[in-house]
Design a protein around this motif. Structure first.
Motif, PDB file in Angstrom:
ATOM      1  N   PHE A   1       0.802  -1.215   0.000  1.00  0.00           N
ATOM      2  CA  PHE A   1       0.000   0.000   0.000  1.00  0.00           C
ATOM      3  C   PHE A   1       0.843   1.276   0.000  1.00  0.00           C
ATOM      4  CE2 PHE A   1      -3.120  -3.104   1.550  1.00  0.00           C
ATOM      5  CZ  PHE A   1      -4.179  -2.818   0.684  1.00  0.00           C
ATOM      6  N   ASP A   2       2.128   1.168   0.335  1.00  0.00           N
ATOM      7  CA  ASP A   2       2.969   2.369   0.290  1.00  0.00           C
ATOM      8  C   ASP A   2       3.251   2.819  -1.145  1.00  0.00           C
ATOM      9  OD1 ASP A   2       4.641   0.270  -0.329  1.00  0.00           O
ATOM     10  OD2 ASP A   2       6.304   0.937   0.896  1.00  0.00           O
ATOM     11  N   ASN A   3       2.832   2.006  -2.138  1.00  0.00           N
ATOM     12  CA  ASN A   3       2.987   2.376  -3.539  1.00  0.00           C
ATOM     13  C   ASN A   3       1.842   3.228  -4.064  1.00  0.00           C
ATOM     14  OD1 ASN A   3       5.396   0.671  -4.643  1.00  0.00           O
ATOM     15  ND2 ASN A   3       4.194  -0.787  -3.453  1.00  0.00           N
ATOM     16  N   PHE A   4       0.693   3.180  -3.386  1.00  0.00           N
ATOM     17  CA  PHE A   4      -0.527   3.715  -3.956  1.00  0.00           C
ATOM     18  C   PHE A   4      -0.892   5.100  -3.445  1.00  0.00           C
ATOM     19  CE2 PHE A   4      -1.864  -0.977  -3.961  1.00  0.00           C
ATOM     20  CZ  PHE A   4      -1.360  -1.171  -5.240  1.00  0.00           C
TER      21      PHE A   4
ATOM     22  N   ILE B   1      13.765   9.349   5.745  1.00  0.00           N
ATOM     23  CA  ILE B   1      14.006   8.129   4.957  1.00  0.00           C
ATOM     24  C   ILE B   1      12.884   7.930   3.947  1.00  0.00           C
ATOM     25  CG2 ILE B   1      14.155   5.610   5.023  1.00  0.00           C
ATOM     26  CD1 ILE B   1      15.566   5.835   7.689  1.00  0.00           C
ATOM     27  N   LEU B   2      11.647   8.109   4.408  1.00  0.00           N
ATOM     28  CA  LEU B   2      10.495   7.911   3.528  1.00  0.00           C
ATOM     29  C   LEU B   2      10.520   8.898   2.360  1.00  0.00           C
ATOM     30  CD1 LEU B   2       7.998   6.039   3.473  1.00  0.00           C
ATOM     31  CD2 LEU B   2       6.708   7.919   4.490  1.00  0.00           C
ATOM     32  N   LYS B   3      10.846  10.149   2.646  1.00  0.00           N
ATOM     33  CA  LYS B   3      10.927  11.161   1.588  1.00  0.00           C
ATOM     34  C   LYS B   3      12.021  10.802   0.590  1.00  0.00           C
ATOM     35  CE  LYS B   3      11.378  16.136   0.802  1.00  0.00           C
ATOM     36  NZ  LYS B   3      11.569  17.473   1.432  1.00  0.00           N
ATOM     37  N   SER B   4      13.154  10.292   1.089  1.00  0.00           N
ATOM     38  CA  SER B   4      14.252   9.892   0.207  1.00  0.00           C
ATOM     39  C   SER B   4      13.847   8.706  -0.668  1.00  0.00           C
ATOM     40  CB  SER B   4      15.484   9.538   1.035  1.00  0.00           C
ATOM     41  OG  SER B   4      15.933  10.632   1.794  1.00  0.00           O
ATOM     42  N   MET B   5      13.121   7.750  -0.075  1.00  0.00           N
ATOM     43  CA  MET B   5      12.655   6.586  -0.831  1.00  0.00           C
ATOM     44  C   MET B   5      11.712   6.995  -1.952  1.00  0.00           C
ATOM     45  SD  MET B   5      11.991   3.958   2.328  1.00  0.00           S
ATOM     46  CE  MET B   5      10.775   3.083   1.373  1.00  0.00           C
TER      47      MET B   5
ATOM     48  N   PHE C   1      12.266   6.542  -6.011  1.00  0.00           N
ATOM     49  CA  PHE C   1      11.346   5.801  -6.874  1.00  0.00           C
ATOM     50  C   PHE C   1      10.662   6.714  -7.893  1.00  0.00           C
ATOM     51  CE2 PHE C   1      11.070   2.685  -3.170  1.00  0.00           C
ATOM     52  CZ  PHE C   1      11.950   1.799  -3.772  1.00  0.00           C
ATOM     53  N   LYS C   2      10.426   7.971  -7.517  1.00  0.00           N
ATOM     54  CA  LYS C   2       9.866   8.926  -8.474  1.00  0.00           C
ATOM     55  C   LYS C   2      10.872   9.209  -9.595  1.00  0.00           C
ATOM     56  CE  LYS C   2       5.794  10.282  -6.769  1.00  0.00           C
ATOM     57  NZ  LYS C   2       4.524  10.268  -7.533  1.00  0.00           N
ATOM     58  N   LEU C   3      12.141   9.299  -9.230  1.00  0.00           N
ATOM     59  CA  LEU C   3      13.188   9.534 -10.219  1.00  0.00           C
ATOM     60  C   LEU C   3      13.212   8.423 -11.259  1.00  0.00           C
ATOM     61  CD1 LEU C   3      15.585  11.418 -10.960  1.00  0.00           C
ATOM     62  CD2 LEU C   3      17.041   9.918  -9.567  1.00  0.00           C
ATOM     63  N   LEU C   4      12.963   7.199 -10.806  1.00  0.00           N
ATOM     64  CA  LEU C   4      12.940   6.048 -11.708  1.00  0.00           C
ATOM     65  C   LEU C   4      11.570   5.835 -12.334  1.00  0.00           C
ATOM     66  CD1 LEU C   4      15.038   3.483  -9.611  1.00  0.00           C
ATOM     67  CD2 LEU C   4      15.786   4.836 -11.573  1.00  0.00           C
ATOM     68  N   ASN C   5      10.619   6.702 -11.977  1.00  0.00           N
ATOM     69  CA  ASN C   5       9.246   6.619 -12.500  1.00  0.00           C
ATOM     70  C   ASN C   5       8.603   5.273 -12.169  1.00  0.00           C
ATOM     71  OD1 ASN C   5       7.146   7.963 -13.866  1.00  0.00           O
ATOM     72  ND2 ASN C   5       7.543   6.794 -15.731  1.00  0.00           N
ATOM     73  N   ILE C   6       8.727   4.861 -10.894  1.00  0.00           N
ATOM     74  CA  ILE C   6       8.238   3.554 -10.472  1.00  0.00           C
ATOM     75  C   ILE C   6       6.908   3.639  -9.735  1.00  0.00           C
ATOM     76  CG2 ILE C   6       8.684   1.618  -8.906  1.00  0.00           C
ATOM     77  CD1 ILE C   6      11.606   1.794  -9.632  1.00  0.00           C
ATOM     78  N   VAL C   7       6.798   4.488  -8.729  1.00  0.00           N
ATOM     79  CA  VAL C   7       5.597   4.492  -7.891  1.00  0.00           C
ATOM     80  C   VAL C   7       4.776   5.752  -8.120  1.00  0.00           C
ATOM     81  CG1 VAL C   7       6.713   3.095  -6.115  1.00  0.00           C
ATOM     82  CG2 VAL C   7       6.700   5.583  -5.899  1.00  0.00           C
TER      83      VAL C   7
ATOM     84  N   ASN D   1       2.877   9.708  -3.241  1.00  0.00           N
ATOM     85  CA  ASN D   1       3.703  10.793  -2.710  1.00  0.00           C
ATOM     86  C   ASN D   1       3.770  10.759  -1.192  1.00  0.00           C
ATOM     87  OD1 ASN D   1       4.307  12.284  -5.220  1.00  0.00           O
ATOM     88  ND2 ASN D   1       2.092  12.604  -5.269  1.00  0.00           N
ATOM     89  N   ASN D   2       2.776  10.117  -0.593  1.00  0.00           N
ATOM     90  CA  ASN D   2       2.672  10.067   0.867  1.00  0.00           C
ATOM     91  C   ASN D   2       2.289   8.665   1.304  1.00  0.00           C
ATOM     92  OD1 ASN D   2       2.904  13.059   1.426  1.00  0.00           O
ATOM     93  ND2 ASN D   2       1.086  13.045   0.124  1.00  0.00           N
ATOM     94  N   LEU D   3       2.617   8.362   2.540  1.00  0.00           N
ATOM     95  CA  LEU D   3       2.268   7.072   3.130  1.00  0.00           C
ATOM     96  C   LEU D   3       0.821   7.103   3.604  1.00  0.00           C
ATOM     97  CD1 LEU D   3       3.532   4.320   3.947  1.00  0.00           C
ATOM     98  CD2 LEU D   3       4.008   5.346   6.180  1.00  0.00           C
ATOM     99  N   ILE D   4       0.053   6.098   3.215  1.00  0.00           N
ATOM    100  CA  ILE D   4      -1.346   6.003   3.618  1.00  0.00           C
ATOM    101  C   ILE D   4      -1.460   5.128   4.858  1.00  0.00           C
ATOM    102  CG2 ILE D   4      -3.678   5.360   2.897  1.00  0.00           C
ATOM    103  CD1 ILE D   4      -2.397   7.604   1.252  1.00  0.00           C
TER     104      ILE D   4
END
Length: 213
Positions: free
Chosen positions: A113-116, A157-161, A165-171, A174-177
């Motif tokens: 769910f951290d992807n969505f 850490i979460l912001k860095s992650m 992943f945004k840089l790689l266009n993966i997820v 933007n925020n943890l649900i």
């Protein structure tokens, strides 16, 4: 951007353990004792499939496992795992496109769910909720921004992650649900909850107490 980890599939486990050591692994392994014998198990977003070998150590036969993973490269890695005599079906789809006639005893969503974004997280929750039988178990493992041992470093850490992943266009997220309200609103009960990595990783086992029919 579809939450597909093809770009880093071969390096994902190494990257995660460089940052979190074995916390992500232990958070999932410690839940596996709750899988019932001869059960139907749905794993969503299992990554490289190492969890299949850990499940085999608990139940070497008798399980029917549906393994749903959007990354084709992750599926390829997972298919090489030792699954013992368990019946494993690999499904290379995003969970939103998955359909099944089975009702499951256990649903596993490790770091799913951290992807969505929130709207998609809510839809996926309702979809999986419909596949879990009454008194079935849902193993939820994800990041948590609780106040245990300080919140600032977890946020960093979460912001860095997310930035990586945004840089790689993966997820897409933007925020943890916080998924707990979804479970509690649907009358799930917490069977067990454990914290890892200074409370940044939370592993919860929920029991479905709602009658589905």
């Amino acid at each position: 951007m579809n939450n597909n980890y093809d770009k880093i599939a071969g390096h994902y486990d190494t990257l995660s353990r460089l940052v979190f050591f074995k916390s992500q692994v232990n958070a999932q392994i410690n839940q596996l004792q709750y899988i019932p014998e001869n059960g139907n198990v749905l794993i969503v977003g299992g990554g490289t499939g190492w969890i299949l070998e850990e499940i085999t150590k608990v139940h070497s036969r008798g399980l029917k496992i549906i393994y749903v993973e959007i990354s084709a490269k992750m599926i390829t890695l997972s298919q090489k795992r030792n699954c013992g005599h368990n019946d494993v079906t690999f499904v290379n789809l995003g969970i939103e496109d998955f359909k099944s006639d089975l009702i499951f005893d256990v649903v596993l969503t490790p770091f799913l769910f951290d992807n969505f974004a929130e709207e998609r997280a809510a839809k996926v929750f309702e979809q999986l909720n419909a596949y879990l039988k009454k008194d079935g178990l849902w193993f939820l493992v994800d990041f948590s921004l609780n106040k245990t041992n300080g919140k600032w470093w977890k946020w960093l850490i979460l912001k860095s992650m997310y930035g990586f992943f945004k840089l790689l266009n993966i997820v897409e997220a933007n925020n943890l649900i916080d998924m707990n309200p979804y479970f509690l609103k649907s009358h799930y009960q917490i069977v067990e909850e454990r914290l890892y990595y200074g409370g940044f990783i939370k592993a919860t086992i929920f029991k479905n107490k709602m009658t589905l029919i």
